[in-house]
Design a protein around this motif. Sequence first.
Motif, PDB file in Angstrom:
ATOM      1  N   LEU A 136       3.118   0.148  -3.932  1.00 44.55           N
ATOM      2  CA  LEU A 136       2.061   1.091  -4.312  1.00 44.55           C
ATOM      3  C   LEU A 136       1.005   1.095  -3.221  1.00 44.55           C
ATOM      4  O   LEU A 136       0.511   0.030  -2.816  1.00 44.55           O
ATOM      5  N   THR A 137       0.641   2.287  -2.756  1.00 40.04           N
ATOM      6  CA  THR A 137      -0.487   2.448  -1.834  1.00 40.04           C
ATOM      7  C   THR A 137      -1.580   3.248  -2.526  1.00 40.04           C
ATOM      8  O   THR A 137      -1.338   4.357  -3.013  1.00 40.04           O
ATOM      9  N   LEU A 138      -2.770   2.655  -2.562  1.00 36.52           N
ATOM     10  CA  LEU A 138      -3.959   3.338  -3.065  1.00 36.52           C
ATOM     11  C   LEU A 138      -4.721   3.860  -1.855  1.00 36.52           C
ATOM     12  O   LEU A 138      -5.331   3.091  -1.104  1.00 36.52           O
ATOM     13  N   LEU A 139      -4.658   5.159  -1.641  1.00 42.47           N
ATOM     14  CA  LEU A 139      -5.260   5.797  -0.473  1.00 42.47           C
ATOM     15  C   LEU A 139      -6.620   6.373  -0.858  1.00 42.47           C
ATOM     16  O   LEU A 139      -6.704   7.315  -1.649  1.00 42.47           O
ATOM     17  N   SER A 140      -7.687   5.756  -0.338  1.00 41.07           N
ATOM     18  CA  SER A 140      -9.052   6.215  -0.638  1.00 41.07           C
ATOM     19  C   SER A 140      -9.255   6.359  -2.139  1.00 41.07           C
ATOM     20  O   SER A 140      -9.731   7.383  -2.631  1.00 41.07           O
ATOM     21  N   CYS A 141      -8.898   5.314  -2.854  1.00 47.31           N
ATOM     22  CA  CYS A 141      -9.005   5.295  -4.316  1.00 47.31           C
ATOM     23  C   CYS A 141      -9.698   4.014  -4.739  1.00 47.31           C
ATOM     24  O   CYS A 141      -9.263   2.925  -4.366  1.00 47.31           O
ATOM     25  N   GLY A 142     -10.773   4.140  -5.504  1.00 50.44           N
ATOM     26  CA  GLY A 142     -11.513   2.978  -5.961  1.00 50.44           C
ATOM     27  C   GLY A 142     -10.990   2.439  -7.274  1.00 50.44           C
ATOM     28  O   GLY A 142     -10.091   3.010  -7.894  1.00 50.44           O
ATOM     29  N   VAL A 146     -16.022   7.170 -10.131  1.00 45.74           N
ATOM     30  CA  VAL A 146     -16.532   7.589  -8.832  1.00 45.74           C
ATOM     31  C   VAL A 146     -18.045   7.381  -8.779  1.00 45.74           C
ATOM     32  O   VAL A 146     -18.691   7.094  -9.792  1.00 45.74           O
ATOM     33  N   CYS A 147     -18.618   7.525  -7.590  1.00 43.30           N
ATOM     34  CA  CYS A 147     -20.053   7.305  -7.410  1.00 43.30           C
ATOM     35  C   CYS A 147     -20.868   8.337  -8.194  1.00 43.30           C
ATOM     36  O   CYS A 147     -20.352   9.363  -8.641  1.00 43.30           O
ATOM     37  N   ASP A 148     -22.151   8.064  -8.355  1.00 43.48           N
ATOM     38  CA  ASP A 148     -23.010   8.906  -9.197  1.00 43.48           C
ATOM     39  C   ASP A 148     -23.012  10.363  -8.735  1.00 43.48           C
ATOM     40  O   ASP A 148     -22.945  11.286  -9.560  1.00 43.48           O
ATOM     41  N   GLU A 149     -23.090  10.582  -7.428  1.00 40.55           N
ATOM     42  CA  GLU A 149     -23.120  11.958  -6.922  1.00 40.55           C
ATOM     43  C   GLU A 149     -21.847  12.705  -7.280  1.00 40.55           C
ATOM     44  O   GLU A 149     -21.882  13.875  -7.699  1.00 40.55           O
ATOM     45  N   GLN A 150     -20.708  12.042  -7.129  1.00 46.36           N
ATOM     46  CA  GLN A 150     -19.443  12.695  -7.446  1.00 46.36           C
ATOM     47  C   GLN A 150     -19.268  12.895  -8.949  1.00 46.36           C
ATOM     48  O   GLN A 150     -18.651  13.873  -9.377  1.00 46.36           O
ATOM     49  N   GLN A 151     -19.824  11.992  -9.757  1.00 49.68           N
ATOM     50  CA  GLN A 151     -19.806  12.217 -11.201  1.00 49.68           C
ATOM     51  C   GLN A 151     -20.579  13.483 -11.542  1.00 49.68           C
ATOM     52  O   GLN A 151     -20.124  14.309 -12.347  1.00 49.68           O
ATOM     53  N   VAL A 230       1.063  -4.147  -2.813  1.00 42.98           N
ATOM     54  CA  VAL A 230       0.021  -3.124  -2.915  1.00 42.98           C
ATOM     55  C   VAL A 230      -0.710  -3.025  -1.588  1.00 42.98           C
ATOM     56  O   VAL A 230      -0.960  -4.031  -0.914  1.00 42.98           O
ATOM     57  N   HIS A 231      -1.058  -1.806  -1.226  1.00 44.33           N
ATOM     58  CA  HIS A 231      -1.750  -1.496   0.023  1.00 44.33           C
ATOM     59  C   HIS A 231      -2.994  -0.685  -0.332  1.00 44.33           C
ATOM     60  O   HIS A 231      -2.898   0.326  -1.038  1.00 44.33           O
ATOM     61  N   VAL A 232      -4.147  -1.122   0.122  1.00 38.52           N
ATOM     62  CA  VAL A 232      -5.394  -0.367  -0.050  1.00 38.52           C
ATOM     63  C   VAL A 232      -5.772   0.169   1.324  1.00 38.52           C
ATOM     64  O   VAL A 232      -6.112  -0.585   2.232  1.00 38.52           O
ATOM     65  N   LEU A 233      -5.685   1.483   1.481  1.00 40.79           N
ATOM     66  CA  LEU A 233      -5.925   2.133   2.766  1.00 40.79           C
ATOM     67  C   LEU A 233      -7.066   3.120   2.606  1.00 40.79           C
ATOM     68  O   LEU A 233      -7.036   3.976   1.721  1.00 40.79           O
ATOM     69  N   THR A 234      -8.072   3.016   3.455  1.00 43.53           N
ATOM     70  CA  THR A 234      -9.228   3.918   3.387  1.00 43.53           C
ATOM     71  C   THR A 234      -9.675   4.285   4.794  1.00 43.53           C
ATOM     72  O   THR A 234      -9.230   3.698   5.784  1.00 43.53           O
ATOM     73  N   GLY A 235     -10.593   5.228   4.863  1.00 42.20           N
ATOM     74  CA  GLY A 235     -11.301   5.471   6.102  1.00 42.20           C
ATOM     75  C   GLY A 235     -12.414   4.453   6.278  1.00 42.20           C
ATOM     76  O   GLY A 235     -12.653   3.610   5.409  1.00 42.20           O
ATOM     77  N   ALA A 236     -13.106   4.558   7.397  1.00 37.66           N
ATOM     78  CA  ALA A 236     -14.225   3.651   7.657  1.00 37.66           C
ATOM     79  C   ALA A 236     -15.434   4.008   6.806  1.00 37.66           C
ATOM     80  O   ALA A 236     -16.345   3.193   6.620  1.00 37.66           O
ATOM     81  N   SER A 237     -15.465   5.224   6.284  1.00 42.46           N
ATOM     82  CA  SER A 237     -16.513   5.662   5.359  1.00 42.46           C
ATOM     83  C   SER A 237     -15.841   6.423   4.233  1.00 42.46           C
ATOM     84  O   SER A 237     -14.669   6.798   4.325  1.00 42.46           O
ATOM     85  N   ASP A 238     -16.586   6.642   3.151  1.00 41.85           N
ATOM     86  CA  ASP A 238     -16.017   7.358   2.010  1.00 41.85           C
ATOM     87  C   ASP A 238     -17.162   7.869   1.143  1.00 41.85           C
ATOM     88  O   ASP A 238     -18.088   7.118   0.850  1.00 41.85           O
ATOM     89  N   TYR A 239     -17.089   9.132   0.738  1.00 42.39           N
ATOM     90  CA  TYR A 239     -18.165   9.720  -0.061  1.00 42.39           C
ATOM     91  C   TYR A 239     -17.866   9.720  -1.560  1.00 42.39           C
ATOM     92  O   TYR A 239     -18.680  10.211  -2.347  1.00 42.39           O
ATOM     93  N   VAL A 240     -16.714   9.150  -1.971  1.00 48.09           N
ATOM     94  CA  VAL A 240     -16.350   9.145  -3.390  1.00 48.09           C
ATOM     95  C   VAL A 240     -16.507   7.762  -4.008  1.00 48.09           C
ATOM     96  O   VAL A 240     -17.046   7.616  -5.105  1.00 48.09           O
TER      97      VAL A 240
END
Length: 290
Positions: A136-142, A146-151, A230-240
């Motif tokens: 399983l790879t979780l790509l940019s998934c927390g 999600v953060c308050d702004e995205q909610q 399991v693999h957790v793959l993200t960018g160096a930043s994330d807005y979600v």
Amino acid sequence: MSKPPFVALPAGAEALRIETPRGAFAALRAGRPVHGTALLLPGFTGSKEDFIALLAPLAAAGYRVVAVDGRGQYETDGPDDEAAYAQDELAQDVLALAAALTAPGDPPPHLLGHSLGGHIARAAVLRADPRTFSSLTLLSCGPGIVCDEQQSRAKLLGDALTKYDMESVWQAIRAFDPPEAPDAGTSAEVDDFLHRRWLGTSPAQLIATGRQLCEEPDRTAELAALPLPVHVLTGASDYVWPVTQMDGMARRLGARRTVVDGADHSPNVDRPAETAAALAAFWSAGPAAR
């Protein structure tokens, strides 16, 4: 929303429909399963085309790659009933797709979910027999909501979709989009695709899954108990989700952790070559990846 860098299929890729007992799913497929098969699930407001730049490099690495539209996403039909998009229903769709892609004697597919797709993938893994997937790879998934702004944005979108048609909401979204940098303009072809994708997506699907992003519990402990790489793959930043939150989730899972420099919430779009290389390295590591 994720914005693919192009929409023309690369050489060797094809569009198709995958038939399952739970319905037919629109998909893009590339490569031969020399080393295995990967099933890719898009995120909120997304589609299979979000992975288009990964198809060629992953196929070249020896993987059959299948990116799908979930029910109610773009070219996969879905009902108008929000209950049809409950997370468990979407997870059962993923299990049906995995079964359709696995012939007798084949190794189980690798499963990847981007953003919302990661929550759906996690739910499928937790519901499945442990032998259903190879990883399983979780790509940019927390791990949870999600953060308050995205909610706030998800709730605002859900409210709008109960009052206005999809075209009206699209025009409102575009009116509030920040202007692009002069060297980062969207091609007319991609811009037309984004419009068509939006109009093809079920409002009920967006309302139901947007609510899920605001209510999803942290199921990291349940996932950590499974004998699955399991693999957790993200960018160096994330807005979600904060990247630090995903760092912590990876530690709790004992997961492989990859951070793609120069990428934000969609490394598959921002840095496809680096993302494909990280995925192929993880999949080729087998059970030792965790």
